[in-house]
Every structure is written in structure tokens, then in C-alpha cells.
Motif scaffolding. Structure first.
Motif, PDB file in Angstrom:
ATOM      1  N   ASP A 106      -5.743   0.475  -2.352  1.00 39.48           N
ATOM      2  CA  ASP A 106      -5.325   0.378  -0.953  1.00 39.48           C
ATOM      3  C   ASP A 106      -4.602  -0.948  -0.711  1.00 39.48           C
ATOM      4  O   ASP A 106      -5.231  -1.994  -0.606  1.00 39.48           O
ATOM      5  N   GLU A 107      -3.274  -0.899  -0.637  1.00 34.24           N
ATOM      6  CA  GLU A 107      -2.456  -2.095  -0.419  1.00 34.24           C
ATOM      7  C   GLU A 107      -2.892  -3.227  -1.359  1.00 34.24           C
ATOM      8  O   GLU A 107      -3.226  -4.330  -0.912  1.00 34.24           O
ATOM      9  N   PRO A 108      -2.895  -2.994  -2.680  1.00 35.32           N
ATOM     10  CA  PRO A 108      -3.470  -3.970  -3.603  1.00 35.32           C
ATOM     11  C   PRO A 108      -2.670  -5.260  -3.761  1.00 35.32           C
ATOM     12  O   PRO A 108      -3.148  -6.209  -4.376  1.00 35.32           O
ATOM     13  N   THR A 109      -1.450  -5.326  -3.208  1.00 32.65           N
ATOM     14  CA  THR A 109      -0.610  -6.522  -3.392  1.00 32.65           C
ATOM     15  C   THR A 109      -0.257  -7.203  -2.078  1.00 32.65           C
ATOM     16  O   THR A 109       0.589  -8.098  -2.060  1.00 32.65           O
ATOM     17  N   THR A 110      -0.904  -6.829  -0.986  1.00 31.70           N
ATOM     18  CA  THR A 110      -0.510  -7.327   0.340  1.00 31.70           C
ATOM     19  C   THR A 110      -0.548  -8.847   0.446  1.00 31.70           C
ATOM     20  O   THR A 110       0.363  -9.477   0.971  1.00 31.70           O
ATOM     21  N   ALA A 111      -1.606  -9.479  -0.052  1.00 31.72           N
ATOM     22  CA  ALA A 111      -1.803 -10.914   0.156  1.00 31.72           C
ATOM     23  C   ALA A 111      -1.240 -11.763  -0.990  1.00 31.72           C
ATOM     24  O   ALA A 111      -1.540 -12.954  -1.074  1.00 31.72           O
ATOM     25  N   LEU A 112      -0.424 -11.175  -1.876  1.00 35.17           N
ATOM     26  CA  LEU A 112       0.041 -11.877  -3.063  1.00 35.17           C
ATOM     27  C   LEU A 112       1.533 -12.170  -2.977  1.00 35.17           C
ATOM     28  O   LEU A 112       2.289 -11.469  -2.303  1.00 35.17           O
ATOM     29  N   ASP A 113       1.967 -13.221  -3.694  1.00 33.79           N
ATOM     30  CA  ASP A 113       3.396 -13.515  -3.714  1.00 33.79           C
ATOM     31  C   ASP A 113       4.122 -12.509  -4.600  1.00 33.79           C
ATOM     32  O   ASP A 113       3.509 -11.739  -5.333  1.00 33.79           O
ATOM     33  N   VAL A 114       5.437 -12.514  -4.531  1.00 30.22           N
ATOM     34  CA  VAL A 114       6.241 -11.453  -5.143  1.00 30.22           C
ATOM     35  C   VAL A 114       6.020 -11.359  -6.653  1.00 30.22           C
ATOM     36  O   VAL A 114       5.903 -10.267  -7.213  1.00 30.22           O
TER      37      VAL A 114
END
Length: 338
Positions: free
Chosen positions: A180-188
Motif C-alpha cells: 500500500d503506497e510503499p514508496t510514498t515517504a521516500l526520495d526518488v
């Protein structure tokens, strides 16, 4: 990839009681996920994606009423007792949440959080669980895993915590992984690493995966099929290539037109979707995208017409005035419609 559904969702509804009335967060969603398949779910924030995932897992709030069918390996998950559900969570279905900082226990070391599920579901010894935990951390790309097992979550970066979450989810070798949105809080840069890791692990273990995201490019490069959600309902469903190259629902078309491309002219205006998501306590009749759709007609407000999907070789669209748009190519070969 198997042609038989591992998970079959039919008419899933999650209605939540609130001071303003009943919130129709998920309102009649149906789809299948086959064995070994990566299935994407996209849509704006507030479209019901995360609520749907939590409903499948049996993690809805106590104020929610969940109905429909969620059949996993022949069992309807909505009809299971709490004890029966606990025997499935982690062992057969696992979830990677969008905020590892809140999902990992801040006062428990990483090793315990990795090994307690293995000891509970697989019955392995403490030493064997320790060895498995080391292998999992190596598999998800964490260096010096022996030292990291002794860490608390706050001693790790956001990307490392998300890798630990993936390792926890994979610890019992589940058949279905929900991300569930596993990359939302991470930089590109870290986002790409995490997405590549999920896809590699999914293919290596033959695990089915539901990847939830509001980022179309994320889903375009990582999934076999995709469902587009809007205001608690499925708008379009089909193979990822076909949905993104020839979108049929006007909402899918609008989303893809609003996606920035490398060829976007400097200072040129972006294509925005006017208006806002409808009030989930008082959704409009018929197609819920109609108030924002430039191609809406009077028939679009007739629920009986809009509620039946048009199907063409597995491509389903809940739209009585479907679109047809040529494709353009984004970065890294990802094809979406302008």
C-alpha cells in the motif's frame, strides 16, 4: 503466472459511520488476482484504495461495515473468525504499509519483529529464525544484517525501514503481498530501489502482489494488470499496457493527460482535472466522475446504465461514453496516454 484466481473480490463494500452520515469509502468493487500476478490499483488520494486493501486484510475500523465476497484460496475472508484470520495474516497474506515508521514497533528490535511471525506460523526454532532473518535482510539489500538485527527502527533511514517492512512481510513466504503506497515517504532514488526490489522478490518467489499507488508511472512499470479506482468504485480494469496505451474511461484518460512527461514544454500549463472528488456521504447518481467529465451526457447520471461494465477481451470499463486516445512514451520506456 497461473490463470486461476488466487484472490477473487466481488461486490466489496466498506461503509463507515461518521457524524456526517455513512461514508461510502468502497462501494461495489470487483476484481481478481491470479497466482504469480502483479496487480496494480491506481487513483487519486481519497478514491478508496487503502480502505479496500485494509478491508481485504480484515483491518477495517470498528465503525466500518464490510460486505461482499473476498475469496482467497477458496475461503471467504469476510466470513472467517478473528482466530481464523490471524492464522492467515502474515503466513498467507502479508501487507507492506506506506509508513514504516508507524508500522514498525519503535521499542522492539528489528530481529524480534522479523522472527516472531516465523516462530508463530512456521514453528521454527530461535536459531533457525535468526538465520532466516539474516538471509531476508540480505535479500532486501541491507548491508551488515547482523548489526541491523540489533537496531531499533529509529536507528535506520526511511529506505532501510521500508526494506525491513518488506522482509517482515516476506518472512513466512506468503502467497499474496499487498503493498500500500510503499514508496510514498521516500526520495526518488530509494523509490526506484524499493519498487525494483518488490518486483524482483515477487517474481523470484512466485508471489502474487497488489501494488497500490497514486503514481501512474510506478504502476506502469511494475504490474501485469491494473484497476483504476474513483470515488470508491472501479472505473477501468485490464492489462497494464492496454489500459495505459488506450484508456477507455474518461477518468483514466484525464489522469494520464495530467501526468507530466519529459517532453513537457517549459512554462506550459499542465492538464489538470477540474473539480474535486465527490462527497462520499452523498455521491452523485450514476457515474461519479460525471460532474468533472467534459464528455458527460444526461445518460451518465443514470445508475443502471453506468453500473454495468463494457467488456472487450478482458478489458472492462464502467463508462457509457468511452474514450480512445493514442499513446506517448514516458521515461524508462513506460507508455501512457497523453
Amino acid at each position: 503466472m497461473s490463470s486461476e484466481p488466487l484472490l477473487s473480490v466481488r461486490g466489496l463494500r466498506t461503509h463507515i459511520r461518521s457524524p456526517r452520515g455513512i461514508v461510502r469509502a468502497v462501494d461495489g468493487v470487483s476484481f481478481d488476482v491470479c497466482g504469480g500476478e502483479a496487480f496494480g490499483v491506481v487513483g487519486e488520494s481519497g478514491s478508496g484504495k487503502s480502505v479496500m486493501a485494509r478491508s481485504i486484510m480484515g483491518l477495517s475500523t470498528r465503525l466500518a461495515g464490510v460486505s461482499g465476497e473476498v475469496v482467497f484460496k477458496g475461503r471467504d475472508l469476510l466470513r472467517l473468525s478473528r482466530k481464523e484470520s490471524r492464522s492467515i495474516w502474515g503466513k498467507e497474506i502479508a501487507m507492506v504499509f506506506q509508513d514504516p515508521g508507524r508500522s514498525l514497533n519503535p521499542v522492539v528490535r528489528v530481529e524480534r519483529q522479523l522472527t516472531e511471525g516465523m516462530r508463530e506460523h512456521l514453528g521454527v526454532s530461535r536459531s533457525e529464525a535468526h538465520d532466516r532473518a539474516l538471509r531476508l535482510l540480505k535479500e532486501v539489500g541491507i548491508s551488515d544484517p547482523e548489526r541491523r538485527l540489533r537496531n531499533y527502527p529509529h536507528e535506520m533511514s526511511g529506505g532501510m525501514r521500508q526494506r525491513v517492512m518488506i522482509a517482515v512481510a516476506l518472512s513466512c513466504q506468503p502467497d499474496l503481498l499487498i503493498a500500500d503506497e510503499p514508496t510514498t515517504a521516500l526520495d526518488v532514488t530509494i523509490q526506484r530501489q524499493i519498487l525494483d526490489l518488490l518486483r524482483r522478490v515477487q517474481r523470484t518467489h512466485g508471489t502474487s502482489m497488489i501494488l497500490i499507488s497514486h503514481d501512474l508511472a510506478v504502476v506502469a512499470g511494475q504490474t501485469d494488470r491494473v484497476g483504476v479506482m474513483y470515488a470508491g468504485r472501479m472505473a477501468e480494469l485490464g492489462t497494464t499496457a492496454r489500459v495505459f496505451e488506450t484508456p477507455r474511461h474518461r477518468y483514466t484518460e484525464a489522469l494520464l493527460k495530467a501526468t507530466p512527461t519529459l517532453g513537457h514544454q517549459r512554462h506550459a500549463r499542465f492538464n489538470l482535472i477540474g473539480g474535486a472528488l465527490p462527497d462520499p456521504t452523498e455521491p452523485p447518481p450514476g457515474c461519479r466522475f460525471a460532474p468533472r467529465c467534459h464528455a458527460a451526457t444526461g445518460e451518465c447520471s443514470e445508475g443502471a446504465l453506468v453500473g454495468v461494465p463494457q467488456t472487450d477481451e478482458g478489458h472492462q470499463v464502467w463508462c457509457i461514453n468511452p474514450a480512445g486516445t493514442p499513446a506517448v512514451v514516458l521515461a524508462e520506456g513506460e507508455s501512457v496516454a497523453r
